[in-house]
Write an enzyme that holds these catalytic residues in place. Structure first.
Site, PDB file in Angstrom:
ATOM      1  N   SER A 106       0.832  -1.126   0.322  1.00 51.09           N
ATOM      2  CA  SER A 106       0.017  -0.223  -0.125  1.00 51.09           C
ATOM      3  C   SER A 106       0.562   2.007  -0.141  1.00 51.09           C
ATOM      4  O   SER A 106       1.680   1.532   1.026  1.00 51.09           O
ATOM      5  CB  SER A 106      -0.882  -0.070   1.107  1.00 51.09           C
ATOM      6  OG  SER A 106      -0.993   0.524   2.258  1.00 51.09           O
ATOM      7  N   GLN A 108       0.484   4.871   1.553  1.00 49.91           N
ATOM      8  CA  GLN A 108      -0.146   5.433   2.242  1.00 49.91           C
ATOM      9  C   GLN A 108       0.635   6.134   3.418  1.00 49.91           C
ATOM     10  O   GLN A 108       1.589   6.520   2.292  1.00 49.91           O
ATOM     11  CB  GLN A 108      -0.458   3.830   3.121  1.00 49.91           C
ATOM     12  CG  GLN A 108       1.310   3.192   3.406  1.00 49.91           C
ATOM     13  CD  GLN A 108       1.321   2.455   4.935  1.00 49.91           C
ATOM     14  OE1 GLN A 108       1.515   2.344   5.893  1.00 49.91           O
ATOM     15  NE2 GLN A 108       0.525   0.700   4.224  1.00 49.91           N
ATOM     16  N   HIS A 110       0.884   7.926   7.293  1.00 50.50           N
ATOM     17  CA  HIS A 110       0.741   7.827   8.916  1.00 50.50           C
ATOM     18  C   HIS A 110       0.181   9.101   9.254  1.00 50.50           C
ATOM     19  O   HIS A 110       0.908  10.065   9.655  1.00 50.50           O
ATOM     20  CB  HIS A 110       1.068   7.523   9.573  1.00 50.50           C
ATOM     21  CG  HIS A 110       1.605   5.656   9.155  1.00 50.50           C
ATOM     22  ND1 HIS A 110       0.674   4.885   8.619  1.00 50.50           N
ATOM     23  CD2 HIS A 110       2.535   5.050   8.758  1.00 50.50           C
ATOM     24  CE1 HIS A 110       1.687   3.762   8.465  1.00 50.50           C
ATOM     25  NE2 HIS A 110       2.547   4.280   8.729  1.00 50.50           N
ATOM     26  N   GLU A 135       7.028   5.089  12.440  1.00 51.47           N
ATOM     27  CA  GLU A 135       7.752   4.032  12.154  1.00 51.47           C
ATOM     28  C   GLU A 135       8.540   3.800  11.429  1.00 51.47           C
ATOM     29  O   GLU A 135       9.021   4.791  11.125  1.00 51.47           O
ATOM     30  CB  GLU A 135       6.760   2.656  10.837  1.00 51.47           C
ATOM     31  CG  GLU A 135       5.010   3.029  11.122  1.00 51.47           C
ATOM     32  CD  GLU A 135       4.647   1.761   9.654  1.00 51.47           C
ATOM     33  OE1 GLU A 135       3.526   1.386  10.073  1.00 51.47           O
ATOM     34  OE2 GLU A 135       5.083   2.497   8.956  1.00 51.47           O
ATOM     35  N   ARG A 293      -4.711   5.011   3.319  1.00 51.43           N
ATOM     36  CA  ARG A 293      -3.730   4.361   1.973  1.00 51.43           C
ATOM     37  C   ARG A 293      -4.666   5.191   0.768  1.00 51.43           C
ATOM     38  O   ARG A 293      -5.708   5.482   1.022  1.00 51.43           O
ATOM     39  CB  ARG A 293      -4.549   2.997   1.988  1.00 51.43           C
ATOM     40  CG  ARG A 293      -4.044   2.245   3.347  1.00 51.43           C
ATOM     41  CD  ARG A 293      -4.604   0.807   3.305  1.00 51.43           C
ATOM     42  NE  ARG A 293      -4.045   0.167   4.439  1.00 51.43           N
ATOM     43  CZ  ARG A 293      -4.387   0.358   5.720  1.00 51.43           C
ATOM     44  NH1 ARG A 293      -5.589   0.682   5.671  1.00 51.43           N
ATOM     45  NH2 ARG A 293      -3.879  -0.516   6.535  1.00 51.43           N
TER      46      ARG A 293
END
Length: 421
Positions: A106, A108, A110, A135, A293
């Site tokens: 994906s 994406q 955050h 992450e 996403r």
């Protein structure tokens, strides 16, 4: 007395995008840590979760404790460390993982905490909590991913070389981007946002038609033995095969393509567009399930939110590498310390000639993964030593000292997730 150092049995997630059977580092670590585990060659072993996530709370491998890690921490919050306990309301603030990626995962980004709260209120079914989700991925094998916007000059070059891409972006947005080259950062960001938003909002019919044309053209060039590297031909064909007719196939012309070598890392802070494409890594993240996403996924897609939230700051791919710091006290230790409070990852590479290695004492609970090597672990409070090998996972409470004795003269590779406040 209650032990604050114990081995864990962790949760495996078999998502469709994972590597199958023993081609997966997740499966190989499992098989090494427990010879009883039967690895099925036709099943994907995508993620190993080491932590207290409600959908994958680790089990404690100590016959004196019949609780999961999350339950045990809830009753023994002091094991987190005083600052961690206070800052994160008595909870472990990170989830530690191993990922084995076969199929792209994906396009994406955050949300930051502010946006996470807003999204959670508006659509809790898609954004299940109010936390941010930074992450970090550290490669275990060559690991390919997309991360952050490319320099504008590179995007402009693709617009000229790939007419199908130019058509979807539109002439106005494309020429605005070209004119922004060398201009101030606000003009660049505005032009980039215009181009990316235009692409992501393409009509499905037009998108599929242009993608088919591009795939056909690149396939013919490949068949004729021509090099298609200048238009990322191999990657485009691979993504189209995995996700036919998906808008994410065109995102490769906007985003930096990185191939991390083992030990290299990328940090994905809030609002940075990214995708994992292929390979094995250890990943650490803040405890959250918030992902916005926009492509290369069968899951819920939220293009308006993504286009609105992204950081439209282009940078060369080398700037997306996240470099560790070397420890002054420990020659075998490197520290991946991102600019968020939730987690830090320590990597220890101990040569086989060392007979004993002391794990540094921290004011934080931590989770230790053995990727390579065989040791026995001992602590001043435990009666017995613990044999650990490749794939073993150890929970270490705050302020605990652990000593590892190498049981064979082979190099050790360890990763440890913690919270250095």
């Amino acid at each position: 007395s209650v032990p604050a150092v114990f081995a864990l049995s962790c949760t495996v997630q078999q998502y469709a995008w994972g590597k199958k059977g023993s081609s997966s580092e997740v499966a190989r670590l499992l098989a090494s840590s427990d010879p009883q585990v039967q690895i099925s060659e036709d099943k994907p072993y995508a993620e190993l979760w080491m932590g207290t996530h409600p959908r994958g709370d680790a089990k404690i491998l100590d016959n004196r404790i019949s609780q999961t890690l999350g339950q045990w921490i809830a009753e023994h919050q002091d094991c987190l460390g005083s600052k961690v306990k206070e800052t994160f309301n008595g909870k472990l603030p990170f989830l530690f993982k191993v990922l084995s990626v076969e199929t792209a995962l994906s396009i994406q980004a955050h949300p930051d905490k502010e946006l996470a709260k807003k999204l959670h209120l508006q659509a809790p079914q898609h954004y299940p909590d109010a936390n941010h989700k930074p992450e970090m991925a550290i490669a275990l094998t060559p690991f390919q991913g997309l991360c952050g916007f490319r320099p504008v000059e590179e995007i402009v070059a693709f617009l000229k070389k790939v007419p199908e891409f130019q058509l979807l972006v539109g002439d106005d947005a494309a020429s605005q981007l070209e004119q922004s080259v060398g201009g101030d950062s606000q003009a660049v960001a505005a032009a980039l946002r215009g181009c990316f938003s235009h692409l992501m909002r393409s009509e499905k019919e037009v998108l599929v038609e242009q993608l088919d044309l591009l795939v056909k053209r690149i396939s013919q060039q490949v068949a004729a033995g021509n090099n298609t590297e200048d238009v990322c031909g191999e990657l485009l064909l691979r993504l189209h095969q995995q996700y036919p007719g998906d808008i994410g196939c065109f995102a490769i012309y906007f985003l930096n393509l990185l191939t991390l070598q083992p030990g290299e890392a990328m940090f994905l802070e809030a609002n940075v567009p990214h995708a994992y494409l292929k390979g094995d890594c250890v990943e650490c993240m803040a405890c959250s399930d918030n992902t916005v996403r926009a492509g290369l996924t069968p899951k819920f897609i939220d293009v308006p939110t993504l286009c609105e939230m992204l950081s439209y700051t282009p940078s060369p791919s080398k700037d997306r590498l996240f470099l560790p710091a070397w420890s002054q006290e420990d020659p075998y230790l490197s520290i991946y310390d991102p600019p968020v409070p939730d987690f830090t990852v320590l990597k220890m590479e101990v040569p086989g000639s060392v007979t004993e290695y002391k794990i540094s004492v921290l004011d934080s609970a931590s989770i230790l993964l053995i990727v390579q090597g065989t040791v026995t672990a001992s602590t001043p409070t435990a009666q017995a030593t613990m044999p650990l090998q490749r794939g073993s996972v150890l929970f270490i409470g705050a302020d605990q000292s652990v000593s590892l004795k190498l049981t064979e003269p082979k190099d050790l590779l360890l990763f440890r997730a913690c919270c250095l406040l």
